[in-house]
Design a protein around this motif. Structure first.
Motif, short mmCIF file in Angstrom:
data_model
loop_
_atom_site.label_atom_id
_atom_site.label_comp_id
_atom_site.label_asym_id
_atom_site.label_seq_id
_atom_site.Cartn_x
_atom_site.Cartn_y
_atom_site.Cartn_z
N PHE A 160 0.83 -1.21 0.00
CA PHE A 160 0.00 0.00 0.00
C PHE A 160 0.86 1.26 0.00
O PHE A 160 0.56 2.24 -0.67
N TYR A 183 -7.36 3.69 -0.21
CA TYR A 183 -6.81 4.30 1.00
C TYR A 183 -7.56 3.82 2.24
O TYR A 183 -6.96 3.61 3.29
N PHE A 186 -6.28 0.58 3.20
CA PHE A 186 -4.94 0.77 3.76
C PHE A 186 -5.02 1.16 5.25
O PHE A 186 -4.31 0.61 6.09
#
Length: 355
Positions: A160, A183, A186
């Motif tokens: 990531f 995101y 992540f």
């Protein structure tokens, strides 16, 4: 921009950068520079935590899906504080451990409230809370499984980082719908990894706390004994009324104290019954400090135990068509026969000699 005007994201980012630098530094953990960074990072996260509370960023009624993507990472504040208090070198280690434990407990409670804990994590947390006894094979299997899971999460986090071009849990750019989903995954992975690490740290804290409490109790007892000894020395030189206690009276048998409560001879408060029991029932050999299974687990973790076995060496068969090989085998057999003829069995033993 003045420090007081910094946003929550900026305060959190600065503290997290300091923390990540500590993870990679080659400085000694006891050095002044290292401890200065630890304290500065703690101040940053404590300020971030105060801002989170002031903004009422998280509600107990919210689930993980209700929290915005950019706010999710601020749940890590308590986890980072728990880790940093473990790194802080303090005269009162017991207090630092209890503070660290409180931060980890609060972080796990937040994750449970917002339904971020997985079923696997909940089960492991219940085992830690109940301190359920498990056999060595089960513990070893759990350690291996958790090690594999930790390694997998670390690898995914690194992937990531490369994909998003960031070295921390934050992302400063604009988030497109596709990038926002990436995101969010992540940040959730960061939270899962922090949950994993929190429970591992709590195991270590649970093992260290009893030892520190015992050391503290011993120091308190030692200080009490020193105080009594100092009082005894003061009474030996003279009492409050200026009278001097005769050494012959102090060393003689008889009452421990005079009517005024002053000691007449040295004494130690103890339990004679307990001492006698320890002396009578104490074995004449040193007792083991761990079970055989614990020792084998420890040696296996250190890599001192080899698994598997060895195979018997197989004798190479000589091909019937290999004349040179057959001739070599024949010469070897004849040489062995000649050696046995020249050196009868028992010839080298003193009892076998007849001449």
């Amino acid at each position: 921009m003045a420090e007081n005007d910094a946003s929550l994201a900026q305060v959190f980012q600065k503290a997290e950068t300091l923390y990540l630098d500590l993870q990679k530094t080659t400085l000694s953990s006891t050095s002044e520079e290292y401890q200065s960074k630890v304290n500065e990072s703690i101040k940053g996260f404590e300020r971030a935590e105060a801002m989170v509370q002031q903004l009422s960023l998280f509600s107990e009624n919210e689930f993980m899906e209700d929290i915005s993507t950019k706010d999710l990472r601020f749940l890590l504040t308590k986890y980072y504080l728990g880790e940093l208090f473990l790194k802080r070198v303090s005269q009162d280690r017991l207090s630092a451990l209890n503070t660290s434990k409180d931060h980890f407990d609060h972080f796990l409670l937040q994750c449970e409230t917002h339904e971020i804990l997985t079923a696997q994590d909940k089960k492991y947390l219940e085992q830690l809370t109940a301190n359920t006894p498990r056999d060595a094979a089960t513990r070893r299997g759990e350690k291996i499984a958790r090690f594999k899971r930790e390694k997998e999460m670390r690898n995914r986090i690194e992937e990531f980082h490369k994909a998003l071009g960031t070295t921390s849990s934050g992302y400063e750019g604009e988030l497109s719908p596709e990038l926002e989903d990436q995101y969010r995954d992540f940040v959730l992975l960061h939270l899962q990894y922090s949950i994993f690490q929190s429970m591992e740290q709590l195991v270590g804290i649970q093992e260290e706390l009893p030892m520190l409490k015992e050391m503290q109790a011993r120091k308190a007892a030692q200080g009490s004994n020193d105080h009594r000894a100092a009082q005894g020395s003061s009474n030996e030189n003279g009492g409050e009324d200026g009278t001097r206690v005769d050494s012959r009276i102090r060393n003689a048998t008889g009452p421990l104290m005079d009517p005024q409560g002053r000691p007449l001879r040295p004494f130690v408060i103890t339990s004679k019954k307990t001492e006698m029991m320890r002396g009578v029932f104490r074995p004449g050999h040193s007792l083991p400090t761990m079970t055989i299974e614990q020792y084998l687990d420890q040696e296996m973790e250190r890599g001192n135990i080899l698994s598997g076995g060895t195979e018997e060496p197989t004798k190479k068969e000589v091909d019937d068509n290999d004349e040179a090989g057959l001739e070599a085998e024949t010469l070897k057999a004849r040489a062995w026969d000649d050696f046995k003829d020249d050196n009868p069995k028992g010839w080298g033993n003193r009892g076998g000699r007849t001449g």
